[in-house]
Design an enzyme around this catalytic site. Structure first.
Site, PDB file in Angstrom:
ATOM      1  N   ASN A   1       0.855  -1.181   0.000  1.00  0.00           N
ATOM      2  CA  ASN A   1       0.000   0.000   0.000  1.00  0.00           C
ATOM      3  C   ASN A   1       0.893   1.233   0.000  1.00  0.00           C
ATOM      4  O   ASN A   1       2.127   1.127   0.114  1.00  0.00           O
ATOM      5  CB  ASN A   1      -0.978  -0.018   1.177  1.00  0.00           C
ATOM      6  CG  ASN A   1      -0.296  -0.017   2.535  1.00  0.00           C
ATOM      7  OD1 ASN A   1       0.740   0.620   2.737  1.00  0.00           O
ATOM      8  ND2 ASN A   1      -0.857  -0.752   3.490  1.00  0.00           N
ATOM      9  N   LEU A   2       0.301   2.392  -0.134  1.00  0.00           N
ATOM     10  CA  LEU A   2       1.100   3.611  -0.292  1.00  0.00           C
ATOM     11  C   LEU A   2       1.984   3.860   0.925  1.00  0.00           C
ATOM     12  O   LEU A   2       3.155   4.265   0.779  1.00  0.00           O
ATOM     13  CB  LEU A   2       0.181   4.812  -0.527  1.00  0.00           C
ATOM     14  CG  LEU A   2       0.878   6.155  -0.787  1.00  0.00           C
ATOM     15  CD1 LEU A   2       1.777   6.075  -2.015  1.00  0.00           C
ATOM     16  CD2 LEU A   2      -0.152   7.270  -0.935  1.00  0.00           C
TER      17      LEU A   2
ATOM     18  N   ASP B   1      -5.949  -8.316   1.192  1.00  0.00           N
ATOM     19  CA  ASP B   1      -6.064  -9.748   0.903  1.00  0.00           C
ATOM     20  C   ASP B   1      -6.922  -9.979  -0.338  1.00  0.00           C
ATOM     21  O   ASP B   1      -6.619 -10.843  -1.169  1.00  0.00           O
ATOM     22  CB  ASP B   1      -6.702 -10.475   2.091  1.00  0.00           C
ATOM     23  CG  ASP B   1      -5.859 -10.410   3.349  1.00  0.00           C
ATOM     24  OD1 ASP B   1      -4.651 -10.151   3.231  1.00  0.00           O
ATOM     25  OD2 ASP B   1      -6.416 -10.616   4.439  1.00  0.00           O
TER      26      ASP B   1
END
EC number: 2.7.1.167
Length: 473
Positions: free
Chosen positions: A194-195, A263
Site C-alpha cells: 500500500n502507499l 487480501d
C-alpha cells in the site's frame, strides 16, 4: 478497459504465509460500566473468520479457484477453527504446528456494527524454514501462481528460497510485503504494497510523477516483474518496466470497513493471472473486487457471483438480451443475492399497452423478470403465414428496453418447456382467463416447488386485432 469474468475453475493458487484467526464478539451496549467509564457489551454472538494468509486462500476459493494454504499455527482450538472453516470451503490446508505457542488470534469486540476494541493474541513463530520450503516444493505441481502473504509474524523467514523455487518452475510469485526491507522479495513477479508501505521504503511521494519514478527505480533495484501500489481512496497504480503507468480510480461506492482489502486485491490478482488473464486486466478486476469488500463489515471474501455482477454493472449489461448460457449465469448471480426469479413468455409481435401492463404486473411477482420470446419460425407455426410482423431480434430489442424486463431470451420450440427446465424460475406467470393447470410448463415448475400464477389481460388489447385493423385499412 473492457472487463470479463475469468474461468477460475482451473486457476490453481498456492498461498504461503502468516495465518491468523479473526474472532468477533458481537453484542449490544446499553449502559456504562460502574467500574470504569467504558461501555458494557453483552456478548450475544461469537464469530470466527480466517484472517491473514488464510483470508487470502478463502478469497481465492470463493472465486471458484483451487486454493492451497501453507502456514504455521499452534496446537490449539483456534487452529482447529481455522482448519475446519477453510476445509469446509474447499481450501487444502497444510499447517506446520508448534507446541506451546498460540495460533495468532485477533479478537474484536463489536456493537451496532462498530468496533469498540481489538485484542491481539500472538507471539513470533519459530518456523522450521527448511520444512516449510520442502512442503512448498511438494505442493507446486499444477500450481499457476504462488502468493507470499507476509504479515511479519514469522511464518515467512527465507523468502528468497521460496521465490527462487517457484520461479525455477515457471510459476509466478506475488508478494504482499511487510516491513522496511523489500530486498527479501527480490525477483518476485509482482509485489503489492500500500502507499504507506511503499513510501516507508522509497520516501514520500508528493505527486504521481514522483511515485512512478521511485517505483521504476525500485523495480530495477529488486528485479521485479511489476509493482502495484494500492492507494486507498486514490485507487491503484500499476508499474511495469517499459510500460506506461496504469492509474485506476477507487471503485468503492461506500467504504464501511477496509479490513482485509489487501487480501482481496492479491487473491483476485493471483486467481485472475492463474486463469490466464493479462496483468492490466487482472489488476482492474482486483480493483473492482476491492471496491466490493470495503463495503462489508470485517474480514470478508468476494464470491464469484458478486464479482460477475460488478463486471456486468461496469459493462452496463446487468439487463438486456442474453443467450441461454449468459442467462443461466445471470440467474445464478441473482439467486446468490437472494433474488426471486419470475418467468413469462410469448410472441410479443407488436408491443402494445396490454403487453406493457402485463409485464409490469409479472415483474411485481418477484425481483427479476425473464421474458422468453418465440423465434420467427415458432411464431409462424403458432400464428400462421405473414407472422411475425417484426423479426425476433427487433422484438427482443424493444422488450429489453422496458423497465419491467430484466432479461430477454429467445426459444425455437413451440413451448418454453425446455427453457423452464433449464432456468427453474421461482414463479411462472401467464396472462389469460384459464386455470393454472392449463398453463404450459406448470407441471414442470410445480414439480420442483415453484409457483404458477395467472394474471388477467388488459381488455381490448390484442396483437392479432391490431394486425387485422392495419390490413383492413
Amino acid at each position: 478497459m473492457k472487463l470479463s469474468m475469468p474461468r477460475f475453475d482451473q486457476a490453481a493458487v498456492l498461498v504461503v504465509g502468516d495465518v491468523m484467526l479473526d474472532r468477533y464478539w458481537h453484542g449490544g451496549t446499553s449502559r456504562i460500566s460502574p467500574e470504569a467509564p467504558v461501555p458494557v457489551v453483552k456478548v450475544e454472538q461469537i464469530e470466527d473468520r480466517p484472517g491473514g494468509a488464510a483470508n487470502v486462500a478463502l478469497n481465492i476459493a470463493a472465486l471458484g479457484a483451487p486454493a492451497t494454504l501453507l502456514g504455521v499455527t499452534g496446537e490449539d482450538e483456534a487452529a482447529d477453527s481455522l482448519r475446519n472453516s477453510l476445509q469446509a470451503v474447499g481450501v487444502k490446508t497444510f499447517f506446520q504446528t508448534i507446541k506451546d505457542q498460540p495460533t495468532i488470534v485477533k479478537l474484536r469486540v463489536m456493537s451496532r456494527h462498530q468496533q469498540l476494541l481489538r485484542m491481539d493474541f500472538e507471539e513470533p513463530f519459530r518456523t522450521d524454514t527448511a520444512a516449510l520450503a520442502a512442503n512448498v516444493e511438494a505442493q507446486l505441481d499444477g500450481i499457476k501462481v504462488l502468493i507470499l502473504s507476509d504479515y511479519g509474524k514469522g511464518a515467512l523467514q527465507n523468502h528468497q528460497a521460496l521465490v527462487q523455487l517457484a520461479r525455477s518452475k515457471g510459476i509466478a510469485v506475488l508478494a504482499d510485503p511487510k516491513g522496511k526491507d523489500f530486498s527479501i522479495y527480490r525477483g518476485a513477479s509482482l509485489i503489492t504494497p500500500n502507499l504507506h508501505e511503499f513510501e516507508a521504503i522509497v520516501g514520500p511521494c508528493h505527486d504521481e510523477a514522483e511515485l512512478v519514478a521511485k517505483g521504476a527505480a525500485l523495480m530495477t533495484e529488486l528485479e521485479l516483474g511489476a509493482l502495484l501500489v494500492t492507494r486507498g481512496e486514490h485507487g491503484m497504480t500499476l508499474l511495469r518496466p517499459e510500460h506506461p503507468a496504469l492509474h485506476l480510480p477507487a471503485r468503492a461506492r461506500e467504504v464501511f470497513d477496509v479490513t482485509g482489502a489487501g487480501d482481496t486485491v492479491i487473491s483476485t490478482l493471483a486467481a485472475s493471472l492463474a486463469a490466464g488473464e493479462e496483468l492490466p486486466h487482472a489488476v482492474a478486476l482486483a480493483n473492482l473486487a476491492a471496491g466490493i469488500v470495503v463495503g462489508k463489515l470485517g474480514t470478508a471474501a468476494i464470491s464469484a457471483p458478486e464479482l460477475r455482477r460488478a463486471i456486468q454493472r461496469e459493462a452496463g449489461s446487468e439487463r438486456g438480451v442474453l443467450s441461454l448460457d449468459q442467462l443461466l449465469l445471470a440467474i445464478e448471480d441473482a439467486r446468490a443475492h437472494g433474488e426471486k426469479i419470475v418467468f413469462t413468455n410469448g410472441c410479443f409481435d407488436i408491443l402494445h399497452a396490454g403487453h406493457v401492463t402485463y409485464l409490469e404486473q409479472a415483474r411485481a411477482q418477484g425481483n427479476r423478470l425473464v421474458l422468453a420470446v418465440n423465434d420467427d419460425a415458432s411464431v409462424s407455426r403458432l400464428k400462421g403465414p405473414g407472422r411475425p410482423i417484426n423479426a425476433v431480434d427487433r422484438r427482443m430489442a424493444v422488450l429489453a428496453g422496458l423497465g419491467a424486463v430484466d432479461w430477454v431470451v429467445s426459444f425455437s420450440e413451440d413451448t418454453p418447456e425446455n427453457l423452464l427446465r433449464a432456468v427453474k424460475p421461482d414463479v411462472l406467470v401467464k396472462g389469460g382467463d384459464y386455470g393454472i393447470e392449463q398453463v404450459v410448463g406448470a407441471d414442470i415448475v410445480t414439480a420442483y416447488g415453484g409457483e404458477v400464477r395467472v394474471l388477467g389481460l388488459v381488455e381490448n388489447s390484442s396483437t392479432t386485432a391490431i394486425v387485422e385493423k392495419i390490413r383492413s385499412n
